[in-house]
Design a protein around this motif. Structure first.
Motif, mmCIF file in Angstrom:
data_model
loop_
_atom_site.group_PDB
_atom_site.id
_atom_site.type_symbol
_atom_site.label_atom_id
_atom_site.label_comp_id
_atom_site.label_asym_id
_atom_site.label_seq_id
_atom_site.Cartn_x
_atom_site.Cartn_y
_atom_site.Cartn_z
ATOM 1 N N VAL B 238 0.840 -1.194 0.000
ATOM 2 C CA VAL B 238 0.000 0.000 0.000
ATOM 3 C C VAL B 238 0.878 1.249 0.000
ATOM 4 O O VAL B 238 0.619 2.206 -0.730
ATOM 5 N N SER B 239 1.961 1.202 0.783
ATOM 6 C CA SER B 239 2.843 2.368 0.828
ATOM 7 C C SER B 239 3.518 2.606 -0.529
ATOM 8 O O SER B 239 3.671 3.742 -0.978
ATOM 9 N N GLU B 242 0.995 4.114 -2.817
ATOM 10 C CA GLU B 242 0.803 5.523 -2.469
ATOM 11 C C GLU B 242 1.903 6.378 -3.092
ATOM 12 O O GLU B 242 1.638 7.429 -3.680
ATOM 13 N N MET B 259 -6.954 5.397 -3.721
ATOM 14 C CA MET B 259 -6.433 5.236 -2.364
ATOM 15 C C MET B 259 -7.434 4.709 -1.331
ATOM 16 O O MET B 259 -7.079 3.847 -0.518
ATOM 17 N N ARG B 263 -6.746 1.390 0.864
ATOM 18 C CA ARG B 263 -6.747 1.336 2.330
ATOM 19 C C ARG B 263 -7.681 0.253 2.824
ATOM 20 O O ARG B 263 -7.405 -0.440 3.788
ATOM 21 N N ARG B 264 -8.820 0.096 2.121
ATOM 22 C CA ARG B 264 -9.741 -0.978 2.501
ATOM 23 C C ARG B 264 -9.060 -2.322 2.315
ATOM 24 O O ARG B 264 -9.184 -3.223 3.130
ATOM 25 N N ARG B 266 -5.869 -2.904 2.510
ATOM 26 C CA ARG B 266 -4.889 -3.112 3.576
ATOM 27 C C ARG B 266 -5.583 -3.598 4.838
ATOM 28 O O ARG B 266 -5.099 -4.484 5.524
ATOM 29 N N SER B 267 -6.730 -3.026 5.105
ATOM 30 C CA SER B 267 -7.465 -3.442 6.301
ATOM 31 C C SER B 267 -7.938 -4.895 6.146
ATOM 32 O O SER B 267 -7.873 -5.682 7.095
#
Lengths: 325, 325
Positions: B238-239, B242, B259, B263-264, B266-267
């Motif tokens: 994810v990073s 980004e 994004m 993020r979802r 990653r969660s």
């Protein structure tokens, strides 16, 4: 002769690599008629630098290492390793049966003095660059001494490949002193006492990817599962992103731009598939290319072998091991 | 009282969860004055369904489990588990010290007949849905019998949570019969003979994420490292994305759209952080919320506890274990 695609992939990949490295000489080991035919298909082969060495037998991808060792005296893998043993080649690169390659390498090349078992190492991408992870599956059961030897070898290899004073860590289920199994705790004590090793203590799975260490040490069971799980997770993430970007028109437009970048990311995140794994601790250089590696993977493995030849890694390891073990 | 954010996060999260589940009653266990104060900060609290139970001591996140067991008779963790033991609560949810929670759970609730050691399990996302992975760190050294018990418990839990005839696999360094360490090989033999278990054999790290099995079994050392490495890798991906999306104007426009989705993702990819882990094999329900879990994580753990209460999971496990072990 090994790998999922065999010589049909390995031969053209090797010939391209040969063309890019004018000082290199390559020996293709395997069934000569097939190899000759595959070479003939490629135009502009620099034949004086490309040799073919016949070997009548092939070790199957699922063959037991013990059987490969005993029953096939003329396998391509064995003949290639004999070339290294006899000084006729500087390194052996194989996409074949990993267990057989390890068993034959140990038998024919022998380990360096002080090393009980060779280890497999690869460079894994991290937030800050990459780390050298070992062992990757050569040794499913490891004592504290084995982990210690892996740490020393990993540190020397990282240094040889350009990392000054590499930070060495043991993979564990926590960073507190009380965590872990007996082998890991004892290996930690050994490393704390080792002079010339920049041992930073335990690291957890997430710390590895956060780039907290340059060399991460674990037994082959853990290392193999970690590496393959990472490959699987990376593939899943890319596949989910592809679905995401295919789900709407605006997302599709994004996907067109983003997908090539995502695919590059996936390739970065599958280091063993992409880069191959090096055997450390032998009196000779052996690099394992991933079984399902395409041309790019074979070339990465050849590149790794070339770097180790230039650094004379086994010799360098030998020198450091004498003072450390 | 546990977790990186402690009751300042747990109290509001619990109160929101209480509001969403009108049949639920919650007992907050810990330092009563602090808990009262935190409850008072939230408007519209349904106080008849919210109880506060005072406990004068707190177990530190780095405290040794043996010490927590011996020296703190009035810790919030212990008092909460005693409520479960005495039938005053149906389940215990904690964000505290995992080792202490396991030790206290075993001591106060006892294991089910036939179970030597409880295991920690969580649902890990895969290409095809999710799989139940256990053990996640409660047991760093496991015998074949322990792995077998984990497999049985994982299968029953998966079934109770809605998966009919779940496919059970052992995590290993290869799928061939000859691969692996002694414990895994022996556990495989035990599972082949187990009636009523849909055992599909070995699975590798990538097979887990490809969704080849519904229940994946390994020792706690491997499971913990795999899970944390997956979290670390997901965060790294994810990073990197980004950074990618921040690198140019057109990419920035993509990033704005992509994004939130990343993020979802990653969660989704940090299951233990997000969902918590359940302890299986105890005579009672205990769910561990991740130490760094924010409100959402606490609520997921509460939701998991509620699901296990509704399914009466310990009782169900007890019934199946009697016929299987």
């Amino acid at each position: 002769m090994g790998g999922d695609f065999g010589p049909h992939c390995i031969v053209p990949a090797s010939i391209s690599f040969l063309a890019e490295n004018p000082a290199l000489q390559l020996v293709l080991v395997g069934q000569a008629p097939l190899l000759e035919e595959l070479c003939a298909r490629v135009s502009a082969v620099d034949r004086p630098r490309l040799h073919i060495q016949h070997a009548s037998e092939v070790i199957g991808m699922d063959e037991r290492p013990s059987q490969a060792l005993r029953s096939k005296p003329d396998s391509s893998m064995r003949v290639a390793l004999e070339l290294v043993r006899d000084g006729a080649a500087h390194a052996c690169v194989s996409a074949g049966n990993t267990g057989a390659l390890m068993a034959l390498s140990r038998y024919l090349l022998k380990t360096l003095p002080g090393i009980d078992r060779p280890a497999m190492v690869t460079a894994v991408p991290t937030q800050t660059g990459h780390c050298h992870l070992l062992d990757l599956g050569a040794n499913v059961d490891c004592s504290a001494e084995h982990l210690y030897q892996f740490a020393v070898m990993g540190a020397v290899a990282a240094e040889a490949l350009g990392k000054a004073n590499p930070k060495v860590a043991l993979l564990n289920v926590g960073t507190e002193e009380i965590k872990g199994n007996q082998q890991v705790k004892l290996a930690s004590t050994l490393l704390e006492q080792a002079r010339g090793i920049n041992y930073i203590g335990y690291i957890e799975g997430d710390g590895l990817y956060r780039g907290l260490a340059d060399v991460v040490v674990c037994d082959g069971f853990v290392g193999n599962i970690l590496l393959k799980a990472s490959e699987g997770l990376a593939a899943m993430v890319v596949s989910r992103l592809e679905q995401l970007f295919a789900s709407s028109l605006s997302a599709k437009a994004i996907g067109l731009v983003a997908m090539p970048l995502l695919r590059r990311l996936r390739s970065d995140l599958t280091p063993a598939r992409h880069n191959g794994a090096s055997f450390l601790g032998l009196q000779g250089i052996v690099v394992k290319s991933h079984g399902s590696a395409a041309e790019e993977g074979i070339q990465s493995a050849l590149r790794r072998a070339l770097a180790e030849i230039r650094e004379n890694l086994p010799q360098r390891l030998h020198g450091r091991l004498e003072s450390l073990l």
